[in-house]
Design a protein around this motif. Structure first.
Motif, PDB file in Angstrom:
ATOM      1  N   PRO A  68      -1.737  -8.675  41.251  1.00 15.08           N
ATOM      2  CA  PRO A  68      -1.906  -9.547  40.085  1.00 15.08           C
ATOM      3  C   PRO A  68      -1.531 -10.994  40.405  1.00 15.08           C
ATOM      4  O   PRO A  68      -0.474 -11.258  40.977  1.00 15.08           O
ATOM      5  CB  PRO A  68      -0.951  -8.945  39.050  1.00 15.08           C
ATOM      6  CG  PRO A  68      -0.730  -7.537  39.504  1.00 15.08           C
ATOM      7  CD  PRO A  68      -0.798  -7.575  40.993  1.00 15.08           C
ATOM      8  N   GLN A  69      -2.413 -11.886  40.024  1.00 16.33           N
ATOM      9  CA  GLN A  69      -2.109 -13.302  40.204  1.00 16.33           C
ATOM     10  C   GLN A  69      -1.155 -13.770  39.119  1.00 16.33           C
ATOM     11  O   GLN A  69      -0.937 -13.082  38.120  1.00 16.33           O
ATOM     12  CB  GLN A  69      -3.388 -14.133  40.190  1.00 16.33           C
ATOM     13  CG  GLN A  69      -4.132 -14.132  38.851  1.00 16.33           C
ATOM     14  CD  GLN A  69      -5.486 -14.799  38.951  1.00 16.33           C
ATOM     15  OE1 GLN A  69      -6.251 -14.544  39.868  1.00 16.33           O
ATOM     16  NE2 GLN A  69      -5.787 -15.666  37.999  1.00 16.33           N
ATOM     17  N   ASP A  70      -0.550 -14.941  39.298  1.00 18.57           N
ATOM     18  CA  ASP A  70       0.440 -15.462  38.354  1.00 18.57           C
ATOM     19  C   ASP A  70      -0.270 -16.084  37.162  1.00 18.57           C
ATOM     20  O   ASP A  70      -0.543 -17.288  37.147  1.00 18.57           O
ATOM     21  CB  ASP A  70       1.342 -16.487  39.041  1.00 18.57           C
ATOM     22  CG  ASP A  70       2.411 -17.038  38.097  1.00 18.57           C
ATOM     23  OD1 ASP A  70       2.536 -16.503  36.976  1.00 18.57           O
ATOM     24  OD2 ASP A  70       3.108 -17.989  38.488  1.00 18.57           O
ATOM     25  N   MET A  71      -0.561 -15.264  36.161  1.00 19.02           N
ATOM     26  CA  MET A  71      -1.247 -15.777  34.984  1.00 19.02           C
ATOM     27  C   MET A  71      -0.309 -16.496  34.020  1.00 19.02           C
ATOM     28  O   MET A  71      -0.759 -17.205  33.124  1.00 19.02           O
ATOM     29  CB  MET A  71      -2.007 -14.643  34.291  1.00 19.02           C
ATOM     30  CG  MET A  71      -3.255 -14.227  35.050  1.00 19.02           C
ATOM     31  SD  MET A  71      -4.094 -12.791  34.342  1.00 19.02           S
ATOM     32  CE  MET A  71      -3.195 -11.442  35.120  1.00 19.02           C
ATOM     33  N   PHE A  72       1.008 -16.354  34.196  1.00 21.65           N
ATOM     34  CA  PHE A  72       1.923 -17.160  33.396  1.00 21.65           C
ATOM     35  C   PHE A  72       1.812 -18.629  33.780  1.00 21.65           C
ATOM     36  O   PHE A  72       2.028 -19.515  32.950  1.00 21.65           O
ATOM     37  CB  PHE A  72       3.361 -16.654  33.552  1.00 21.65           C
ATOM     38  CG  PHE A  72       3.614 -15.381  32.803  1.00 21.65           C
ATOM     39  CD1 PHE A  72       3.849 -15.392  31.439  1.00 21.65           C
ATOM     40  CD2 PHE A  72       3.580 -14.162  33.455  1.00 21.65           C
ATOM     41  CE1 PHE A  72       4.051 -14.217  30.727  1.00 21.65           C
ATOM     42  CE2 PHE A  72       3.795 -12.974  32.762  1.00 21.65           C
ATOM     43  CZ  PHE A  72       4.039 -13.006  31.393  1.00 21.65           C
ATOM     44  N   ALA A  73       1.452 -18.905  35.018  1.00 27.95           N
ATOM     45  CA  ALA A  73       1.181 -20.288  35.413  1.00 27.95           C
ATOM     46  C   ALA A  73      -0.033 -20.828  34.664  1.00 27.95           C
ATOM     47  O   ALA A  73      -0.101 -22.021  34.329  1.00 27.95           O
ATOM     48  CB  ALA A  73       0.955 -20.375  36.920  1.00 27.95           C
ATOM     49  N   ASP A  74      -1.001 -19.962  34.368  1.00 24.16           N
ATOM     50  CA  ASP A  74      -2.164 -20.370  33.583  1.00 24.16           C
ATOM     51  C   ASP A  74      -1.763 -20.743  32.164  1.00 24.16           C
ATOM     52  O   ASP A  74      -2.300 -21.685  31.584  1.00 24.16           O
ATOM     53  CB  ASP A  74      -3.200 -19.248  33.551  1.00 24.16           C
ATOM     54  CG  ASP A  74      -3.756 -18.913  34.926  1.00 24.16           C
ATOM     55  OD1 ASP A  74      -3.912 -19.848  35.735  1.00 24.16           O
ATOM     56  OD2 ASP A  74      -4.014 -17.724  35.189  1.00 24.16           O
ATOM     57  N   VAL A  75      -0.811 -19.987  31.601  1.00 25.96           N
ATOM     58  CA  VAL A  75      -0.327 -20.310  30.258  1.00 25.96           C
ATOM     59  C   VAL A  75       0.259 -21.716  30.247  1.00 25.96           C
ATOM     60  O   VAL A  75      -0.023 -22.525  29.347  1.00 25.96           O
ATOM     61  CB  VAL A  75       0.725 -19.288  29.787  1.00 25.96           C
ATOM     62  CG1 VAL A  75       1.296 -19.692  28.419  1.00 25.96           C
ATOM     63  CG2 VAL A  75       0.124 -17.893  29.707  1.00 25.96           C
TER      64      VAL A  75
END
Length: 370
Positions: A68-75
């Motif tokens: 899983p990629q760091d989607m919290f960085a997307d947030v």
């Protein structure tokens, strides 16, 4: 008439620099959008740009692959982009998924008996949370009377910047002055405005917006802007993401809430935010003023065509949304012809955005002419 991003230049005085800029914008939009219909329904759902679709596909695949990629960085990237679009610090922006949730948060902060001023037939998400409290005084007036109806004792004015049903725009300047004069707080639902209508969120106490319409984000993305002092709101739905250090806030009560608006975050729909950061970047690249000029040129083209056909839309000057009374029943017929619009409150609602062109408007008028 200025035809916006896709149309001819405004005249012989147009400079080569402006021409080049217009062509670049046109090419950018065409690279991102390729609708298979004449899509004039952004007030319901905006189209996703190719870059957002690709990012979401990559995010989903990363989970399928067990990496899983760091989607919290997307947030965080999406939060910052939205903050720039509405002119505030990202510390004042909460990220979530629903305007109704944020309306409920604000409603929960009011004392019993507080007066909330609202507009007739505004969108339910901005209204209903104040009604279900049961112990608030919710006063409703016609949209055009909102500013003059603020009075001593009004605790909050809650209204949409642009009306969902017909595109009418509240007099935001007059509203600000009236609220300031009487000491009322202001809550603006900008869901039908952000992306085409410049919004100065710093001018209001609270601004909420979904992003799946004019900001061309996936569903599941919404934002709330609060004052620097966090607006006296209690984070009644705070979970672990609302902690100052989220990964240290997973068990037991949150010991330290975020010192910023992040304390009002909902647990994010991560795949949606993976796309949203790229959608918002596109709006920033184009510029809200450019998008607005393009959208309004198309809306005015439609209004002129309606006049030739003998139809009068709901008066909504300066709006990218055009609503025509007594034509809502033709929505299904238009859809069969490949033209997507909405039937709202019996009105035919067309919404013009950055991926639309003058031929799209003409196609809608052609089908309506029968």
């Amino acid at each position: 008439m200025d035809e916006g991003i896709f149309g001819p230049q405004s005249g012989p005085m147009e400079t080569s620099a402006k021409t080049s800029t217009s062509e670049n914008l046109r090419d950018l939009v065409r690279a991102e959008f390729a609708p298979k219909t004449t899509y004039l329904n952004t007030a319901s759902t905006g189209l996703l740009p190719a870059r957002a679709v690709a990012a979401m596909r990559d995010a989903v695949q990363s989970v399928a692959d067990g990496r899983p990629q760091d989607m919290f960085a997307d947030v965080e990237a999406a939060r910052s982009a939205f903050a720039r679009l509405v002119g505030v610090s990202d510390r004042r922006v909460a990220a979530g998924g629903s305007v109704a949730v944020y309306s409920g948060l604000i409603a929960a902060s009011l004392p019993a008996g507080a007066e909330v001023l609202t507009a007739e037939d505004d969108f339910t998400s901005v209204l209903n949370p104040f009604h279900v409290r049961g112990d608030l005084k919710v006063r409703t007036v016609p949209l055009e009377r909102i500013p003059e109806s603020v009075r001593p004792g009004t605790a909050l004015v809650a209204v949409s910047a642009a009306q969902s049903a017909d595109g009418r725009i509240v007099d935001l300047s007059a509203l600000r002055e009236a609220a300031r004069e009487h000491g009322a707080r202001t809550y603006i639902d900008a869901s039908q405005a952000t992306g085409w209508l410049p919004i100065d969120a710093d001018a209001y106490d609270y601004v909420a917006s979904v992003a799946f319409k004019w900001l061309v984000c996936p569903r599941g993305v919404a934002f709330l802007v609060v004052p620097e002092d966090l607006g006296g709101l209690t984070p009644v739905f705070a979970g672990w993401v609302a902690g100052e250090v989220p990964w240290d806030s997973c068990y037991g009560p949150v010991r330290e809430l975020a010192h910023s608006a992040r304390r009002f975050d909902e647990s994010p729909s991560l795949f949606s935010y993976a796309g949203a950061r790229h959608s918002l970047a596109l709006i920033e690249e184009l510029g809200v003023d450019t998008v607005r000029a393009h959208d309004l040129a198309l809306a005015d083209r439609f209004r002129a065509g309606l006049d030739r056909l003998g139809h009068q839309p709901v008066p909504a000057p300066g709006s990218a949304i055009v609503s025509v009374p007594q034509l809502g029943h033709r929505q299904a017929e238009l859809s069969r012809a490949g033209v997507e619009v909405s039937d709202r409150a019996g009105n035919l609602r067309a919404a013009f955005h950055l991926y639309n062109t003058p031929p799209d408007v003409d196609r809608l008028l052609d089908v309506l002419s029968g």
